[in-house]
Design a protein around this motif. Structure first.
Motif, PDB file in Angstrom:
ATOM      1  N   GLU A 413       0.604  -1.118   0.007  1.00  0.00           N
ATOM      2  CA  GLU A 413      -0.127  -0.062   0.098  1.00  0.00           C
ATOM      3  C   GLU A 413       0.858   1.108   0.193  1.00  0.00           C
ATOM      4  OE1 GLU A 413      -2.717  -0.483   3.329  1.00  0.00           O
ATOM      5  OE2 GLU A 413      -4.252  -1.259   2.174  1.00  0.00           O
ATOM      6  N   ALA A 414       1.972   1.247   0.633  1.00  0.00           N
ATOM      7  CA  ALA A 414       2.924   2.149   0.629  1.00  0.00           C
ATOM      8  C   ALA A 414       3.405   2.754  -0.909  1.00  0.00           C
ATOM      9  CB  ALA A 414       4.083   1.951   1.518  1.00  0.00           C
ATOM     10  N   ILE A 415       3.557   1.696  -1.684  1.00  0.00           N
ATOM     11  CA  ILE A 415       3.670   1.929  -2.982  1.00  0.00           C
ATOM     12  C   ILE A 415       2.801   2.253  -3.939  1.00  0.00           C
ATOM     13  CG2 ILE A 415       4.964   0.556  -5.090  1.00  0.00           C
ATOM     14  CD1 ILE A 415       6.464  -0.908  -3.170  1.00  0.00           C
ATOM     15  N   ALA A 416       1.582   1.381  -3.868  1.00  0.00           N
ATOM     16  CA  ALA A 416       0.653   1.589  -4.812  1.00  0.00           C
ATOM     17  C   ALA A 416      -0.629   2.223  -4.500  1.00  0.00           C
ATOM     18  CB  ALA A 416       0.221   0.071  -5.342  1.00  0.00           C
ATOM     19  N   GLY A 417      -0.622   2.637  -3.023  1.00  0.00           N
ATOM     20  CA  GLY A 417      -2.002   3.422  -2.440  1.00  0.00           C
ATOM     21  C   GLY A 417      -2.460   2.310  -1.910  1.00  0.00           C
TER      22      GLY A 417
END
Length: 513
Positions: A413-417
């Motif tokens: 989630e930190a990368i893709a939201g």
């Protein structure tokens, strides 16, 4: 030889040497193209022989030119002016320098470059040497006229030409590289060429321009350019001291079209087609998430303690079964009495099976808990998650208290939201017309991507959520309705506390200014 005691003569000699060297750079470029047609072992020899003969040619041209400018008898009367042979030579030479300087400036500013072309067949040695001598004679006209316009003594002219040719012979390769790397030096010297050409034309029309004025202007310009090069070198050193990863990240983000601050849209010419972006907004956000991941703290990706779902062994079996059925998670920290007393980590279906078969959770079925310190970097944390084989990782502070948990989905989630569960509400809800309703626990990195702005994340501060940012801005526990603003030149955002849950900022209303 009284000129040896004249300081202006030495200043003129030094200035003329620099100009002769810079004006000879084009000669070196064409000579390099010519000698490239020879076998490699003959190239340096041809360069030395050709430039040596070219030096003799320049000295002859200087002698002839210095004699021609002594022709002071009137030859032509035009209006109120009487022109001698010297005047006509000075006017012609001045216009030549003006034309040469303007033409060269145009090519430099337009960015035109010279490239070697033609056959790769090796030519004859003396054919190339002859071409070098002829080519240098043609290209030395500007330097000869410059020498005549700069100083009044033939020995100074010859000394400057000899020294400049010696420097070109010894340091042709590094000299060419330096000038090519510092185009402002070439442009400055071309400006000197225009100044000298103008002074020659003025002198040809009997308007004498004192040489001291030329020397003062040239020396002042050289000092300014020296300071400019010094400042540029210091700027490059300061840039190089920044981490390579940070510079690479910024370069990639600029290539992707991301602006550091989301200002108003720039004006677009109707006649110019809009550029085609190879990356969409979501793709750019993902690349940004990857490049900035290593700079983030574990607090910005973990689930905080207040939101952690955990199993208490002291809770009755019926309540535990209801909790396991209600919660969507696959793994749970299993503790005794408090979250800080971790016994192990259990899989939801195995815990539920124990409760059904044995009426209690067997500790022998639990997996050993993996606990990391809150100061761990993201990249080592990812390696820990890989070794955990899908288990959650507990985060502890310096006192041993559990402050949160991290799972592989948190890193993703930190990368893709954000990927909210079925029973969860997204942290950031767009309401249209520049308005958002945001959970106080929303990650600042993700919020910056959604708002297309900068200035929320501060690496020197410990907070990683919107609530932490607002608490730092307010300096106190706010009340519903309290506001603060993040302003930029183009506007900014207004943050309004929309809801409080005890001592926690539960919701924030964000409006674009």
């Amino acid at each position: 030889m009284e000129w040896l005691l004249d300081p202006a003569a030495w200043v003129g000699l030094l200035t003329l040497i620099v100009l002769e060297i810079v004006l000879g750079i084009d000669n070196l470029v064409f000579i390099a193209i010519l000698v490239d047609k020879l076998p490699p072992k003959e190239r340096d020899h041809a360069r030395i022989v050709g430039l040596g003969l070219a030096l003799l040619m320049r000295l002859v041209l200087l002698t002839v030119m210095s004699w021609l400018i002594r022709l002071t008898a009137p030859l032509l009367v035009l209006g109120g002016f009487q022109f001698s042979g010297r005047d006509l030579i000075l006017i012609a030479g001045g216009f030549f320098l003006l034309f040469k300087g303007t033409f060269e400036l145009h090519d430099r500013i337009e960015g035109r470059t010279l490239h070697a072309t033609g056959s790769r067949l090796h030519a004859s040695f003396w054919v190339i040497v002859t071409q070098i001598v002829i080519l240098d004679a043609v290209f030395s006209i500007d330097s000869v006229i410059t020498a005549v316009g700069m100083v009044d003594h033939l020995p100074i002219m010859m000394a400057a030409v000899i020294i400049a040719m010696g420097v070109m012979l010894v340091a042709s390769k590094p000299l060419t590289a330096f000038v090519n790397a510092h185009q402002t030096v070439v442009i400055l010297c071309l400006g000197f060429l225009l100044t000298i050409g103008f002074s020659l034309v003025a002198e040809g029309f009997q308007f004498a321009v004192p040489k001291g004025y030329l020397y003062a202007a040239i020396i002042f310009s050289v000092l300014i350019e020296t300071l400019n090069q010094w400042a540029r070198r210091n700027q490059q050193r300061a840039e190089q001291r920044r981490p390579m990863r940070e510079r690479t990240a910024e370069a990639v983000l600029l290539m992707l079209g991301r602006r550091p601050l989301a200002g108003p849209e720039p004006e677009v010419d109707a006649d110019v087609p809009e550029p085609i972006e190879a990356f969409g907004v979501e793709e750019r956000n993902m690349v940004s998430g990857v490049l900035t991941l290593s700079d983030r703290s574990v607090h910005s990706v973990m689930t905080p303690r207040t939101e952690v779902s955990w199993i208490n062994l002291e809770t009755p079996a019926d309540e535990l079964r209801a909790q396991l059925i209600r919660e969507p998670h696959s793994f749970f920290p299993v503790c005794r009495g408090t979250l800080d007393e971790v016994v192990g980590v259990g899989r939801a279906k195995e815990l539920l099976l124990d409760l059904i078969e044995y009426g209690q959770i067997r500790e022998t079925r639990l997996r050993e808990p993996i606990i990391v310190h809150e100061t761990i970097d993201i990249l080592p944390l990812m390696e820990t998650l890989k070794r955990a084989h899908g288990l959650l990782v507990l985060v502890a502070d310096e006192f041993g208290s559990i402050v949160g948990v991290v799972t592989p989905i948190d890193i993703f989630e930190a990368i893709a939201g954000e990927f909210p569960d079925e029973d969860e509400v997204p942290d950031i809800i767009a309401q249209g017309d520049g308005r958002w309703r945001v959970d106080g626990a929303a990650d600042l990195h993700h919020l910056e991507q959604v708002l297309h702005t900068d200035g929320l994340v501060d690496d020197d501060e410990e907070y990683s959520t919107l609530a932490g940012y607002l608490l730092e801005r307010f300096g106190r526990l706010p009340e519903v309705g309290d506001q603060c603003e993040l302003t930029h030149d183009w506007g900014g955002f207004r943050f309004t506390v929309a809801a409080m849950e005890g001592r926690r900022i539960a919701a924030v209303q964000i409006d674009r200014l």
